[in-house]
Scaffold this active site. Structure first.
Site, PDB file in Angstrom:
ATOM      1  N   SER A 275      39.859 -31.577  -9.608  1.00 50.21           N
ATOM      2  CA  SER A 275      39.173 -32.660 -10.315  1.00 50.21           C
ATOM      3  C   SER A 275      39.997 -33.920 -10.491  1.00 50.21           C
ATOM      4  O   SER A 275      39.450 -34.952 -10.905  1.00 50.21           O
ATOM      5  CB  SER A 275      38.681 -32.172 -11.679  1.00 50.21           C
ATOM      6  OG  SER A 275      37.515 -31.403 -11.531  1.00 50.21           O
TER       7      SER A 275
ATOM      8  N   GLY B 256      45.690 -39.533 -17.757  1.00 50.08           N
ATOM      9  CA  GLY B 256      45.890 -38.433 -16.826  1.00 50.08           C
ATOM     10  C   GLY B 256      44.599 -37.761 -16.446  1.00 50.08           C
ATOM     11  O   GLY B 256      43.498 -38.256 -16.717  1.00 50.08           O
ATOM     12  N   HIS B 257      44.752 -36.620 -15.840  1.00 53.68           N
ATOM     13  CA  HIS B 257      43.615 -35.773 -15.467  1.00 53.68           C
ATOM     14  C   HIS B 257      44.202 -34.438 -15.064  1.00 53.68           C
ATOM     15  O   HIS B 257      45.400 -34.319 -14.783  1.00 53.68           O
ATOM     16  CB  HIS B 257      42.815 -36.375 -14.304  1.00 53.68           C
ATOM     17  CG  HIS B 257      41.335 -36.087 -14.376  1.00 53.68           C
ATOM     18  ND1 HIS B 257      40.816 -34.812 -14.199  1.00 53.68           N
ATOM     19  CD2 HIS B 257      40.280 -36.893 -14.616  1.00 53.68           C
ATOM     20  CE1 HIS B 257      39.499 -34.871 -14.326  1.00 53.68           C
ATOM     21  NE2 HIS B 257      39.141 -36.124 -14.588  1.00 53.68           N
TER      22      HIS B 257
ATOM     23  N   GLY C 247      43.014 -30.571 -12.890  1.00 55.09           N
ATOM     24  CA  GLY C 247      42.014 -29.994 -12.008  1.00 55.09           C
ATOM     25  C   GLY C 247      42.239 -28.509 -11.823  1.00 55.09           C
ATOM     26  O   GLY C 247      43.354 -28.009 -11.983  1.00 55.09           O
ATOM     27  N   ALA C 248      41.170 -27.812 -11.485  1.00 50.72           N
ATOM     28  CA  ALA C 248      41.261 -26.378 -11.212  1.00 50.72           C
ATOM     29  C   ALA C 248      40.241 -26.002 -10.158  1.00 50.72           C
ATOM     30  O   ALA C 248      39.071 -26.397 -10.245  1.00 50.72           O
ATOM     31  CB  ALA C 248      41.026 -25.565 -12.487  1.00 50.72           C
TER      32      ALA C 248
ATOM     33  N   GLY D 277      42.021 -20.252  -8.130  1.00 48.29           N
ATOM     34  CA  GLY D 277      43.415 -19.869  -7.990  1.00 48.29           C
ATOM     35  C   GLY D 277      44.387 -21.015  -7.850  1.00 48.29           C
ATOM     36  O   GLY D 277      45.556 -20.802  -7.517  1.00 48.29           O
TER      37      GLY D 277
END
Length: 398
Positions: free
Chosen positions: A52, A264-265, A267-268, A271
């Site tokens: 993301s 910021g950011h 993501g996922a 895994g």
């Protein structure tokens, strides 16, 4: 720099890269393996999916169109996408305030028309709130923004991303799974490689973009050096009060640190986990890209012991359950649903409630009149506003 190998060993992370930006210079390290099966080592040149964090790249392409006068951020999306029915604006999408029920993950292939097909399936997407009324993280909204980029640039999204961002910066990125090589990290669950990463058709929201931590910080450095992008890190909307004083900009998260602004950011993907934090006034940034294991714990260590010290900032202390919690209002009880998520809140013993969030069942107590907090770590906070229960997404009472 940190001793990355020891840190990932401690938390069961299979492979990782870490990079830091200080005084315009980027330093990076790598540790672990790309794939637990092949045991190929992670190098600083390896590519990890950033999931993301891709949304910031999409928002940047949208902001370029705004800066050029080719897109009105306050105009209806349907002015650019005539078949799109919800009456929302690009600004609503950039700030996750469109009200669209937004975790749709359609597989529309990997061709040049994948984003177009994906957005066509969202033409009648339901809305759980009127536009601009509430914040709710919306993956699908950024795929719609990607389609706007395609229409106004006249090219597929991945082509525009490479031509306008990656190539001018000299960055090596992969925008499709077909571009994977042996130097790409794969996700790991329970220590085993993930062989099916899922569809890549929602690329503008974060399905497939991959790069190194060094190249991610080169993108961040460009942002800090480009005055026309400064507007993107201005607060646009306050998040529900999860206890972290967070707000949202145009694509950027503003997590409410003390000592100075931070953007910021994270993501996922299956895994894989990625993290980016920037202190714009100090010119300090860190990026962590990981596969498998306790990635959040590694990130927490880095934020507390590297980023915070370099940038002179501190993230807010997370809320914890009160020592003597009050009774939970019956207003919380019920079932709440949104795309891809269901939350069931039922009465439990001793003034507690049981919360079943996507089959993860835990006990919560009252944090405030409008909020619940999980008794055990992580101390997840749920906020009730009217008939919407907020947990990052907003789920409507059924």
């Amino acid at each position: 720099m940190i001793e990355l190998q020891g840190l990932i060993d401690e938390h069961g992370v299979v492979g990782a890269q870490f990079a830091v930006l200080v005084d315009g210079e980027i330093t990076d390290v790598a540790a672990g393996v790309l794939n637990a099966g092949t045991r190929a080592p992670v190098t600083t040149e390896s590519l990890f999916q950033i999931a993301s964090i891709t949304k910031v790249w999409t928002a940047t392409l949208v902001q370029e169109l705004v800066n050029e006068g080719r897109l009105d951020p306050e105009g209806p999306v349907r002015d650019v996408l005539p078949g799109f029915r919800p009456l929302i604006t690009p600004r609503h999408l950039l700030t996750h305030t469109s009200g669209i029920d937004g975790d749709h993950f359609h597989d529309t292939g990997s061709g040049d028309d994948a984003v177009e097909k994906f957005v066509a399936r969202l033409a009648d997407a339901p809305q759980i709130a009127p536009p601009g009324e509430t914040w709710s993280y919306c993956n699908s909204g950024f795929t719609v923004l990607g389609r706007i980029v395609e229409v106004l640039r006249g090219k597929p999204f991945n082509t525009v991303l490479k031509e306008r961002l990656a190539a001018p910066l000299g960055l090596t990125v992969a925008t499709t799974y077909a571009e994977r090589t042996a130097s790409h990290a794969v996700g790991h669950e329970d220590g085993r490689p993930v062989t099916d990463p899922g569809p890549e058709s929602d690329l503008p929201a974060g399905s497939a973009l991959a790069m190194s931590a060094r190249d991610l910080l080169a993108f961040a450095r460009m942002h800090l050096a480009t005055p026309a992008f400064a507007v993107m890190r201005e607060p646009q909307v306050l998040l529900p009060d999860f206890g972290n004083h967070a707000s949202w900009g145009l694509g950027w998260e503003l997590p409410g640190y003390s000592g100075g602004p931070v953007i910021g950011h994270h993501g996922a993907n299956r895994g894989l986990a990625s993290f980016l934090r920037i202190a714009p006034e100090r010119g300090i940034a860190v990026a962590l890209l990981t596969s498998g294991g306790g990635a959040r714990e590694v990130f927490d260590d880095i934020i507390d012991n590297v980023f915070s010290e370099l940038a002179g900032v501190r993230r807010p202390e997370p809320p914890t359950p009160p020592g003597t919690p009050g009774p939970v209002s019956e207003r919380f009880l019920g079932t709440y649903r949104c795309a891809d998520h269901e939350v069931v809140v039922t009465q439990a013993d001793h003034g507690r409630v049981q919360v079943d969030l996507d089959d993860d069942v835990r006990e919560f107590v009252a944090l405030r009149d409008d909020a619940l907090i999980a008794l055990e770590r992580p101390h997840t906070v749920l906020v009730l506003k009217g008939d919407l229960l907020h947990f990052g997404r907003a789920a409507a009472r059924t």
